[in-house]
Structure formats: C-alpha cells, structure tokens
Design a protein around this motif. Sequence first.
Motif, PDB file in Angstrom:
ATOM      1  N   TRP A 142     -50.698  17.892  -1.235  1.00  0.00           N
ATOM      2  CA  TRP A 142     -49.548  16.981  -1.123  1.00  0.00           C
ATOM      3  C   TRP A 142     -49.176  16.424  -2.491  1.00  0.00           C
ATOM      4  N   GLN A 143     -47.875  16.442  -2.788  1.00  0.00           N
ATOM      5  CA  GLN A 143     -47.402  16.022  -4.111  1.00  0.00           C
ATOM      6  C   GLN A 143     -46.674  14.680  -4.096  1.00  0.00           C
ATOM      7  N   VAL A 144     -46.561  14.052  -2.940  1.00  0.00           N
ATOM      8  CA  VAL A 144     -45.832  12.774  -2.826  1.00  0.00           C
ATOM      9  C   VAL A 144     -44.438  12.916  -3.442  1.00  0.00           C
ATOM     10  N   PHE A 145     -43.678  13.872  -2.955  1.00  0.00           N
ATOM     11  CA  PHE A 145     -42.311  14.148  -3.398  1.00  0.00           C
ATOM     12  C   PHE A 145     -42.244  14.684  -4.824  1.00  0.00           C
ATOM     13  N   GLY A 146     -43.278  15.330  -5.278  1.00  0.00           N
ATOM     14  CA  GLY A 146     -43.250  15.909  -6.615  1.00  0.00           C
ATOM     15  C   GLY A 146     -42.235  17.040  -6.726  1.00  0.00           C
ATOM     16  N   GLU A 147     -42.061  17.544  -7.946  1.00  0.00           N
ATOM     17  CA  GLU A 147     -41.018  18.550  -8.203  1.00  0.00           C
ATOM     18  C   GLU A 147     -41.234  19.811  -7.376  1.00  0.00           C
ATOM     19  N   ASP A 272     -43.100   1.618 -13.897  1.00  0.00           N
ATOM     20  CA  ASP A 272     -42.142   2.699 -13.741  1.00  0.00           C
ATOM     21  C   ASP A 272     -42.267   3.647 -14.936  1.00  0.00           C
ATOM     22  N   GLY A 273     -41.927   4.904 -14.692  1.00  0.00           N
ATOM     23  CA  GLY A 273     -42.033   5.900 -15.753  1.00  0.00           C
ATOM     24  C   GLY A 273     -41.733   7.277 -15.218  1.00  0.00           C
ATOM     25  N   GLU A 274     -42.179   8.295 -15.898  1.00  0.00           N
ATOM     26  CA  GLU A 274     -41.840   9.674 -15.545  1.00  0.00           C
ATOM     27  C   GLU A 274     -42.285  10.034 -14.130  1.00  0.00           C
ATOM     28  N   PHE A 275     -43.472   9.563 -13.720  1.00  0.00           N
ATOM     29  CA  PHE A 275     -43.991   9.913 -12.402  1.00  0.00           C
ATOM     30  C   PHE A 275     -43.021   9.481 -11.306  1.00  0.00           C
ATOM     31  N   TYR A 276     -42.529   8.253 -11.388  1.00  0.00           N
ATOM     32  CA  TYR A 276     -41.646   7.734 -10.345  1.00  0.00           C
ATOM     33  C   TYR A 276     -40.200   8.190 -10.539  1.00  0.00           C
ATOM     34  N   GLU A 277     -39.782   8.335 -11.787  1.00  0.00           N
ATOM     35  CA  GLU A 277     -38.416   8.803 -12.035  1.00  0.00           C
ATOM     36  C   GLU A 277     -38.204  10.194 -11.446  1.00  0.00           C
ATOM     37  N   ALA A 278     -39.233  11.040 -11.522  1.00  0.00           N
ATOM     38  CA  ALA A 278     -39.133  12.397 -10.974  1.00  0.00           C
ATOM     39  C   ALA A 278     -39.050  12.393  -9.458  1.00  0.00           C
ATOM     40  N   ARG A 279     -39.378  11.263  -8.839  1.00  0.00           N
ATOM     41  CA  ARG A 279     -39.394  11.163  -7.376  1.00  0.00           C
ATOM     42  C   ARG A 279     -38.311  10.229  -6.838  1.00  0.00           C
ATOM     43  N   ASP A 283     -31.638   9.151  -8.943  1.00  0.00           N
ATOM     44  CA  ASP A 283     -31.506   9.784 -10.257  1.00  0.00           C
ATOM     45  C   ASP A 283     -31.542  11.305 -10.173  1.00  0.00           C
ATOM     46  N   ARG A 284     -32.415  11.843  -9.330  1.00  0.00           N
ATOM     47  CA  ARG A 284     -32.648  13.274  -9.331  1.00  0.00           C
ATOM     48  C   ARG A 284     -31.732  14.049  -8.405  1.00  0.00           C
ATOM     49  N   SER A 285     -31.351  13.455  -7.275  1.00  0.00           N
ATOM     50  CA  SER A 285     -30.685  14.236  -6.234  1.00  0.00           C
ATOM     51  C   SER A 285     -29.285  13.752  -5.894  1.00  0.00           C
ATOM     52  N   VAL A 286     -29.141  12.450  -5.690  1.00  0.00           N
ATOM     53  CA  VAL A 286     -27.867  11.916  -5.200  1.00  0.00           C
ATOM     54  C   VAL A 286     -26.694  12.305  -6.095  1.00  0.00           C
ATOM     55  N   PRO A 287     -26.833  12.326  -7.429  1.00  0.00           N
ATOM     56  CA  PRO A 287     -25.686  12.720  -8.258  1.00  0.00           C
ATOM     57  C   PRO A 287     -25.197  14.143  -8.014  1.00  0.00           C
ATOM     58  N   ASN A 288     -26.002  14.973  -7.337  1.00  0.00           N
ATOM     59  CA  ASN A 288     -25.612  16.368  -7.105  1.00  0.00           C
ATOM     60  C   ASN A 288     -25.298  16.675  -5.642  1.00  0.00           C
ATOM     61  N   ILE A 289     -25.406  15.690  -4.777  1.00  0.00           N
ATOM     62  CA  ILE A 289     -25.167  15.941  -3.353  1.00  0.00           C
ATOM     63  C   ILE A 289     -23.670  16.040  -3.085  1.00  0.00           C
ATOM     64  N   ASP A 290     -23.284  17.089  -2.395  1.00  0.00           N
ATOM     65  CA  ASP A 290     -21.879  17.300  -2.047  1.00  0.00           C
ATOM     66  C   ASP A 290     -21.660  17.405  -0.540  1.00  0.00           C
ATOM     67  N   VAL A 291     -22.727  17.571   0.235  1.00  0.00           N
ATOM     68  CA  VAL A 291     -22.547  17.779   1.669  1.00  0.00           C
ATOM     69  C   VAL A 291     -22.315  16.438   2.372  1.00  0.00           C
ATOM     70  N   PRO A 292     -21.544  16.435   3.474  1.00  0.00           N
ATOM     71  CA  PRO A 292     -21.303  15.204   4.233  1.00  0.00           C
ATOM     72  C   PRO A 292     -22.616  14.563   4.676  1.00  0.00           C
TER      73      PRO A 292
END
Length: 737
Positions: A142-147, A272-279, A283-292
């Motif tokens: 388990w990666q806890v929402f890792g990349e 806060d830092g890289e570990f949490y920013e990646a999850r 920052d990581r997903s919402v800026p690229n979401i296009d689906v309803p």
Amino acid sequence: MIRLTTAALVAAAVLIAPSSATAAPGGSSPTTVSAEPVGPTTSGWQPRPEEYPSTTVETDLAIPTSDGTVLLADLKRPVDAGGEVVDAPLPVVVTITAYSKTAIGSTAGAVIAGASPDYLVQRGYLQLTVDARGTGGSGGTWQVFGEREQLDAKEIVEWAAQQPWSDGSVAMSGPSYMGISQLFAAGQNPQGLKAISPQVPTAEVYRDVVASGGQLDTGFMPLWLGLVNLTGLVPSTSPQAVENLLTHLVGNGASSIQLLLDAATGGPQAYDGEFYEARSTIDRSVPNIDVPTFLIGGEYDLFQRGTPLVYQALRERGVPVKMILGPWDHLQGSNGEGVPDAGLGTLSELQLRWFDHYVKGLPDPGLDTDLPSFTYYEIGSDTWQYRDSYLSDQTAASFKLSGTSTTLGGANGQLTQGEVVDGSSQILPIPVAGLCSRSTSQWTAGVLNLIGAWDACNRNAGLNDATGVVFETAPLTSDLNILGPLNARLYTSSTTGDGLLSVSVSRVTPDGVVDRLTGGWQVISLAELDESRSVVLDGEIIQPWHPYTQESRRVLDPGEIVPVDVEVFPTGAVVNAGERLRISVQSFDTPHLLSPLTHLAGQLGVITIHNDADHPSRLTVPTLGASGAENARAEAAVLEDVRSALASADTGIGPGPGTGTGTGYDGGEVVDSPDGDTSTSFVPGLVETAAAAGTGGSGAMPPAGVLILGTLAIGAVAIGAVTALRFRIVARGRLRP
C-alpha cells in the motif's frame, strides 16, 4: 447609576427598533431562492425503472498493471428475468477501495461504501470494485495514494473500458478513499472515462486530514490507518491470498507505524512537503480533470475544507460540476442517506441521472435547471439553499475583538464592528479543551454519532468554550448569512513562543445554546503566511494559506506579539436576528490534535490574545447580501445615541474598578462587576450584569459534557480547573439537570 440606566434604555430601544440601513455601495444581493424547492421533477424527469430483476457477482478478476503487480476486482452484473447473466456490453462503474472489496460489499461495510451498486446495475450498468494496491486481495504494498497507486487508477479505468463485457464507457463512484481515487484517475484523463461522482473527497492530504493548522490529527489518523490494515486481513479466495496477506502484514503495517512514529517525533512527516504534495488532488489531479463531476460534501466532515476547494477549482475551469453540501459528518456523507433531504433525489437517483446523461449519452434537457450548481444546507435556518456558484457574490464582514475575556467561565469579550476597547486575554493550557465539542465527533469520522455518544456536546459548545476565551456580539439586528471559509486574525504572544490556537465560531441563541458552526486551528510557530495562495475577498483574507514546512517554523521569543491567521473551515450558516455571533479560542483540541512530542513543551504555555489599535484582532466572514453592513450601521447608530444620552444625563462619575458596587460606562474603558462578568454588547464600555444578560452567554451545560470532564483524568491541573468551573456554574444556577 443614572448614566448606566439611561444608556441601557437608549441602546435597547435602538436595537429593538427596525433598521432602515441599506447595503453598502457595491454590495451584492444573495442569489434568489425560489419559494418552492428545486427538485428533479421540475422538468418532469423521473428515474428509469429497473431493467433487470437481480444481479450476480464474479469475484477476484485479475487486473494486470504495468509493473507486473496484479490487482483483484469483483464484477457485479445484471441478471435478466430468465436468470441469465446479461452478456451485452454495458458501461462500467469503477470503484477503487483500500477497505477491501469484500468488506465494503458486506452489510456492515455499507456504512462506508456509498450508494448500493445494485440500483445502477439493475438499470443497465456494470459495477467493478477493485482493491487498491497492497490492500484487500491485491498484490503489492500500500502506497497511501502514492504515484504508483495513482497510475494504477488510470490503468484500472482503461482496462475496464477494453473488456468484452464493457461498451467502452466508464464512470466512477464511491466515498472518501474511493472518492479520492476518482480524482486521481480523472486527473490522468484515462481513455474511456466519461464522468465521476466523488463523495467527501479531500483536496490536500496534509491540511485536510494528516494535520490541522500544523498539529497532528491524532483523532482520525490512527483510526484510519488501523481500518485499512484491519480490512486488509479479510481473506480472499484468490490463489495469491496467503502471499498477499503476508505482504500486507509486513509492508503495510510497518509503513503505517513508521509514518505515525516519524510524525509523532517531529520528523519530516510532521510537516508539509514532497510526500504530501504528491498525494494532494488539488495540485496533482484537479487542474487536469475535464470529465463532469458530481460532488457530495459535509459541513461536519473530515474534508469540510477540501471538498469545496475541489468544486471551486473545477468551476473556475469551466468543468461541468455540481455539489451538494449537507449537515453531515464523514460517515453520513459517505453513506448518502441524508442526500434526499436536499430535495433533488436520492444519491442513487442522482448518480443514475448524471451517468445516464454523461456516460450513456441520454438526452436530459432539464439537468442544469433541475440540479443547481451548488446546493447547501444553511445551519441556523435549517433550510436548503440553491445557488449557481459557491464563492461569487459574497462580501467580507469583519468583527473586531474588543475588551478582555478570561478562561474558566469569567468575563466575555466583545465582537464589534465599531470602536474597540483595548484588552488582552490569556488562554490557559487546559488539556481537556475540545473534548466536549462537535470537534471530537467530527474528527473521529462520525463514529461517535452512530451511538449518540456526543449528542449533548454536539448540541451545545458552552462548556467547551469556557476552557478558553470568548468574544461575541450583541444580539444581531438582522440575519448574518455566511457561506465560505473564514479567517481569524489574532495578534498573539506566548510564554513559550509557541502553542496552538483552536478557534470555534458559533451562534448563540437567545436561550443561551452555543451552536458551533465551524472551527479552525493554527500552530503559532507555523504561522508564516503565503498571501499569494490565500483567498482574498474585498481586500480581506478569508482563507489563509500557510506553508507548514519545517523551514517555515519559527518559535517566537516569549512575549513577542505577531499576527496569526487561523484558517477557519468553510460553512454555510445564518446567525439569525436576535442571536449572537461568537468566537472562542482554546489552546488544545483533544482528542483531535496533538503536537509532535518534540514540541509538546511549547504547547503548555499561556497564550495571550491582544486587541487594540496596534493589534487589530478580528474575525472575517464571507457574507451573503448586506447583513454585515446592516449590523455595522445599526451598531454605529446605537453608539451615537448612547453618547448623546450620556452627555445629557447624570454627569457624576460611575463606579470604578475595585469599588465592588456594580458596573458602568467609564469613557470607553470596561469596568468589571465584582463577579467578573462583562458586557456582550456592541457598545464599547457598556457593561451588563449577568442578571441583565440572562445566561451571561455561556449557555446551558450539557450533562454529558459534565460527566466526561468530571471522569477524565488528564493531569491534576486540568482536573482541578474543570472541577472549579463546574462548581462555579452550579453556584450561579446555570447547571440544568
């Protein structure tokens, strides 16, 4: 005495009289709400009847990933009237969980599983439920929402779209972890994904759940990590079951313990830092979401802060998005049982309508008129409000802290939009602060609400407020409608140079009940402010943003005064005319938060809140309509009338400090009564006795709260303080049986 009586009579007359104040220039009116509730039947839309009488489940389908790890899934399919499994290709609804597909498919697991998948499957969909990497029956750690886990989400969707039983169109559904997985999948734009329906998802892992204001979430994090690890032990029927179980026990358990230990001892995971920013989805997903996207959020949810941020970000980008924000904790928002109260349909019906249109492509011309973009429950009026947006037409209203408040049931300070009485208020370190409050049930995900254990503390925060300092307005002359995040800018010093500011914002009803609307938290040493990422309204910050990095931490010199912006989580509420707006501040929020052990000594000092011309401490709220302006004008009128009355009344000097003869107006300086009561009036220096104020603003003490505080042994000092408070309130006749 004549001066005080004259002033009180004039103030009462003006406050009772109808206000003729108008909105300040440039003020906006609230979105018009129709008299009749908006509902799914407005355009004549009705949910389709079921096409198939029953369903069946195929277990442990193997999903290969690009690194060779195999994930396991269960597929629920419709069965026709003849008992045959429907083999025609159908759209697939994907749910990715860390709580074991077997566990959430059980009766007991329904409380965290969202809407029953049978509703959609019997109407022509397939349901694919997948164990996330390293959980349930799936392989890996388990990666806890890792990349790698985020990439898995994309690959699962594309695999589902390519199967012979799929028609190539995919939707996603599910609450909490399952909702967050949807955002990570959608942010990678997988082929075949057409729409998602996340319930109670987060935006920023660190700020929304790992830590609040820079302190560690000891209420939820151990509970959550334990849930994932325990459900990972649910046996699977796959040939790899034993191997996967051993991997989970060794890998997941060790990584969870390491994560907790690192954070608890002040290591990198405490910041806060890289570990949490990646999850972080924002920052990581919402800026690229296009689906309803159709969102469900809760005003008492763990992700009370995060879900509206996701909505706002998608809305600003023009993505088709709708949201319902209800009076729900995390479990209530997850199971969706309260969704029909909004008048728009059940959760299952809303998902059917959303997916029928955006996944199956069925015409639905009334979709946008029937379903408002943003629907929320207004606490205080107990009504549902329907809007075209979330943050759009609000104005900022600031209420300044005035006078002095004392901990343990003493004096209350004032919240004012007029002149300020200089003051400083000391917050004592009382480790049980926060226990008898809605914070406890909220940050244990609503588990306590399942058994009604915290009902009394949820209903009345008066006892908890007494463990800190309290500032409140006079009874408002008009409704104050609040929607969005709040900011408490508190000029603060500490004997240790550190500590926690735990802020509650409440409405106080005329009978003294303190209804906590929302809360916020901030560690003093982590108060560095990034204005570029803060939300500003009318020139005032309403949602501050702090880096919370190890590099940003700065312990103050003892006694050094700095402005500390406390992010108070968003709410939708009204403080009705005749009620008081209140802010209270404590230095603990038990059991929700705890400092890393290496910094614990810094939390045990005395914190002072300062309010004067050089230290303008204030609470800023986003208001709908002209409520803030109306109350400010009414307050100014009261003050002017009081001054005029005093000028023409008795010119004798009123009783001064230490005379023991009551209270009075002394040129803008607060004069305390012998028992320590001070005014809750808008008017600086105008002081009411407890008898005149009725409850004195403290409200009735919940019996359950007394029992909890009376039996909890958290330090001899804390027990002594709470015991003294209990007998003080009893002696003043405020304890209700």
